[in-house]
Structures are given as structure tokens and as C-alpha cells.
Motif scaffolding. Sequence first.
Motif, PDB file in Angstrom:
ATOM      1  N   PRO A 214       0.797  -1.233   0.000  1.00  0.00           N
ATOM      2  CA  PRO A 214       0.000   0.000   0.000  1.00  0.00           C
ATOM      3  C   PRO A 214       0.830   1.284   0.000  1.00  0.00           C
ATOM      4  O   PRO A 214       0.493   2.247  -0.694  1.00  0.00           O
ATOM      5  N   ALA A 215       1.910   1.318   0.789  1.00  0.00           N
ATOM      6  CA  ALA A 215       2.719   2.537   0.874  1.00  0.00           C
ATOM      7  C   ALA A 215       3.404   2.880  -0.446  1.00  0.00           C
ATOM      8  O   ALA A 215       3.849   4.008  -0.648  1.00  0.00           O
ATOM      9  N   ASP A 216       3.487   1.913  -1.359  1.00  0.00           N
ATOM     10  CA  ASP A 216       4.123   2.150  -2.649  1.00  0.00           C
ATOM     11  C   ASP A 216       3.135   2.651  -3.697  1.00  0.00           C
ATOM     12  O   ASP A 216       3.552   3.033  -4.800  1.00  0.00           O
ATOM     13  N   PHE A 217       1.845   2.652  -3.372  1.00  0.00           N
ATOM     14  CA  PHE A 217       0.845   3.141  -4.320  1.00  0.00           C
ATOM     15  C   PHE A 217       0.768   4.661  -4.258  1.00  0.00           C
ATOM     16  O   PHE A 217       0.984   5.269  -3.209  1.00  0.00           O
ATOM     17  N   ARG A 218       0.432   5.262  -5.395  1.00  0.00           N
ATOM     18  CA  ARG A 218       0.435   6.721  -5.522  1.00  0.00           C
ATOM     19  C   ARG A 218      -0.928   7.273  -5.950  1.00  0.00           C
ATOM     20  O   ARG A 218      -1.009   8.365  -6.496  1.00  0.00           O
ATOM     21  N   ASN A 219      -1.996   6.521  -5.704  1.00  0.00           N
ATOM     22  CA  ASN A 219      -3.331   6.986  -6.068  1.00  0.00           C
ATOM     23  C   ASN A 219      -3.835   8.054  -5.110  1.00  0.00           C
ATOM     24  O   ASN A 219      -3.420   8.120  -3.943  1.00  0.00           O
ATOM     25  N   VAL A 220      -4.736   8.896  -5.608  1.00  0.00           N
ATOM     26  CA  VAL A 220      -5.392   9.867  -4.735  1.00  0.00           C
ATOM     27  C   VAL A 220      -6.295   9.109  -3.769  1.00  0.00           C
ATOM     28  O   VAL A 220      -6.848   8.049  -4.097  1.00  0.00           O
ATOM     29  N   ARG A 221      -6.486   9.655  -2.587  1.00  0.00           N
ATOM     30  CA  ARG A 221      -7.204   8.921  -1.537  1.00  0.00           C
ATOM     31  C   ARG A 221      -8.694   8.788  -1.802  1.00  0.00           C
ATOM     32  O   ARG A 221      -9.324   7.837  -1.324  1.00  0.00           O
ATOM     33  N   LEU A 222      -9.274   9.691  -2.569  1.00  0.00           N
ATOM     34  CA  LEU A 222     -10.699   9.587  -2.879  1.00  0.00           C
ATOM     35  C   LEU A 222     -11.012   8.261  -3.557  1.00  0.00           C
ATOM     36  O   LEU A 222     -12.074   7.675  -3.330  1.00  0.00           O
ATOM     37  N   ALA A 223     -10.094   7.767  -4.375  1.00  0.00           N
ATOM     38  CA  ALA A 223     -10.334   6.527  -5.116  1.00  0.00           C
ATOM     39  C   ALA A 223     -10.468   5.318  -4.204  1.00  0.00           C
ATOM     40  O   ALA A 223     -11.156   4.354  -4.549  1.00  0.00           O
ATOM     41  N   GLU A 224      -9.842   5.355  -3.054  1.00  0.00           N
ATOM     42  CA  GLU A 224      -9.797   4.165  -2.197  1.00  0.00           C
ATOM     43  C   GLU A 224     -10.888   4.118  -1.139  1.00  0.00           C
ATOM     44  O   GLU A 224     -11.038   3.097  -0.445  1.00  0.00           O
ATOM     45  N   LEU A 225     -11.661   5.185  -0.989  1.00  0.00           N
ATOM     46  CA  LEU A 225     -12.707   5.178   0.027  1.00  0.00           C
ATOM     47  C   LEU A 225     -13.731   4.093  -0.271  1.00  0.00           C
ATOM     48  O   LEU A 225     -14.002   3.786  -1.433  1.00  0.00           O
ATOM     49  N   PRO A 226     -14.339   3.490   0.750  1.00  0.00           N
ATOM     50  CA  PRO A 226     -15.360   2.460   0.531  1.00  0.00           C
ATOM     51  C   PRO A 226     -16.495   2.980  -0.343  1.00  0.00           C
ATOM     52  O   PRO A 226     -16.783   4.184  -0.378  1.00  0.00           O
ATOM     53  N   GLY A 227     -17.158   2.062  -1.047  1.00  0.00           N
ATOM     54  CA  GLY A 227     -18.135   2.425  -2.052  1.00  0.00           C
ATOM     55  C   GLY A 227     -19.355   3.164  -1.555  1.00  0.00           C
ATOM     56  O   GLY A 227     -19.929   3.983  -2.267  1.00  0.00           O
ATOM     57  N   GLY A 228     -19.808   2.879  -0.328  1.00  0.00           N
ATOM     58  CA  GLY A 228     -21.000   3.540   0.178  1.00  0.00           C
ATOM     59  C   GLY A 228     -22.236   3.137  -0.613  1.00  0.00           C
ATOM     60  O   GLY A 228     -22.298   2.046  -1.179  1.00  0.00           O
ATOM     61  N   ASP A 229     -23.220   4.019  -0.704  1.00  0.00           N
ATOM     62  CA  ASP A 229     -24.420   3.695  -1.467  1.00  0.00           C
ATOM     63  C   ASP A 229     -24.229   4.103  -2.931  1.00  0.00           C
ATOM     64  O   ASP A 229     -23.176   4.603  -3.329  1.00  0.00           O
ATOM     65  N   PHE A 230     -25.265   3.871  -3.730  1.00  0.00           N
ATOM     66  CA  PHE A 230     -25.174   4.147  -5.169  1.00  0.00           C
ATOM     67  C   PHE A 230     -24.916   5.637  -5.419  1.00  0.00           C
ATOM     68  O   PHE A 230     -24.152   6.001  -6.327  1.00  0.00           O
ATOM     69  N   ALA A 231     -25.518   6.496  -4.629  1.00  0.00           N
ATOM     70  CA  ALA A 231     -25.324   7.933  -4.808  1.00  0.00           C
ATOM     71  C   ALA A 231     -23.863   8.322  -4.597  1.00  0.00           C
ATOM     72  O   ALA A 231     -23.313   9.148  -5.336  1.00  0.00           O
ATOM     73  N   PHE A 232     -23.206   7.721  -3.611  1.00  0.00           N
ATOM     74  CA  PHE A 232     -21.797   8.029  -3.358  1.00  0.00           C
ATOM     75  C   PHE A 232     -20.938   7.578  -4.534  1.00  0.00           C
ATOM     76  O   PHE A 232     -20.017   8.286  -4.966  1.00  0.00           O
TER      77      PHE A 232
END
Length: 288
Positions: free
Chosen positions: A112-130
Motif C-alpha cells: 500500500p505505501a508504494d501506491f500513488r493513487n489519490v485517496r478519494l479513489a480508495e474510500l469504501p463504495g458507500g451507497d449508489f449515490a456516493f
Amino acid sequence: MSEDDLFVDHDNARWAFGTGFTDPLHGADQAVPYGVDAGDVAACCLALGDDALVSAQRLAEWCTRAPELEEELALANIGLDLLGQARLLYARTGRADGTGRGEDAYAYFRDPADFRNVRLAELPGGDFAFTIARLLVTSTWRLAQFEALTGAPDPVLAAIAAKSVKELAYHRHYAAEWTVRLGDGTAESRCRMETALHGIAPWLGELLADRTAVHLGADPATVTDRTLLLLADVLVKAGLNPSEALPLGPVSVSSVPGAGRGGDHTRHLAPLLAELQSVARAHPEAAW
């Protein structure tokens, strides 16, 4: 180099671990042009590839869970587009950084520490609206970046960007249509969309402050202006006040030091990668 030259199907395609197909950039001139910093190209491709891979994994979680079969197929196809982008970007990374590593090495054999993605991409999916709100924000921002990168001084990256723009335009269109339907729908759907946007707002600054591609033609100020303009247009059509629905504080690089681009991730990335990488790590070098 033209887009057609880069994406000729040489033997077959590869987008999943273990399939044993050919390099996605096979046949293309992969030398970094004179005067272009190979380190900048590698860092940019790795970061944008990580964004795509992690986003695709989150979208894959909607398989069998979407509200309708049509939406399940749409989200799956968007995820496949992003996997294709990740594949090309990782292949370019391996040539630009001089290691010669293939796409699997970047996708499955980094921590994980070697990944360079923005943090928004990794947040849990939540509901369909999210999921829709996140897709709207990330596809709008990513589209603005890739439009700029079609003029990148590295012709391979420019060709990847040109191909990706077509896909991202559809991703944004799909998310925009659903944002309008939910925002201008029932009281419940409007509430859910507003809640989703408020949940995403704190993470938007990291995207707008991103300087990963600044030396390759994607000016952060230009990307920010275009992203916010397009988002505001969709929100207004959804009957939402942009400044209230997606409140945004001052954006600066110093406001998000390191963040995902620096390897500073939320606690949600590690379990996502553990699931994604489990088969590859259990059976390294496997092919079927």
C-alpha cells in the motif's frame, strides 16, 4: 506516433493477472524522447495508473449489487475501461523508469505505501449515490488532465491520453446523467446525492492540488478551472447549488502535503489491495 499505431492488437490483449498475453505497448517505439525527463513520465504514469486500478476495483464491488442490471453492466464496463488505462500506464511506467517491469508487477506486487493513487479513489463504495458522485468528480478531473496530456511531449503518453479521453467522456456523461436524476428526483434521492457530495468534498482539494503531470502539459490551474466549471454545470442541472452541494475550501499544494501521491493513504487501501492481489501473490508467475 498516432493512436492507431499504439493500439494495434498484436496477438491478443491482456488486462488480468496470469493470462500470459503480450505487452500492451508491443510494437510501439517506447524510447523517451530526448529532452523529456523520464522520471517525470514514470511518476505521472504510475500515479494515474494507480488511480485507475484502485477506482476499477471499487467499481467491481458493484457486481451483483447495483440497483438494476443495466447499471451493473455500465459500472462494470467503466471499470474495465479503467483497467485498460491502468494497464497501458503501467506498461509505460516500466519503460520510462528503466526497470522493464510489466503491468502485473505494479498492480499485484507492491504494498500500500508504494501506491500513488489519490485517496478519494480508495474510500469504501458507500451507497449508489456516493459511487455516482465519486465517479462524477474523478472522471471530470481525470478527463481534464488527460485532455491536457494529449499534447504531452512523450508521444506514448500522449497516445494513451487520446484513447482515454474518449472513455472518460463517457464515464463523465454516465455519472452526470445519474447525478441529475438523483438530484432532481425524489426528496430521498436528492438527500442521498447531497450527502454523497458532502462526503466527497473534503477529498477534492487533493485532486485539484495534484502536480503529477505539471511538467508534461497538464497545468494544475487549468485542470482545476475546467474541473470546477464542468462540475458546477452538472450540479446546477441537478437543481443543486454547487457551493453548497460541493463546498470547497482554499486549494493549495501545501494543504495536502504528500497525501496519496506521497504514499499516505487511508486505512481502506490495504484491505482493498489484499483482496485484489491475493491470487497473484498466492501463485506468483502463474499463467492459464
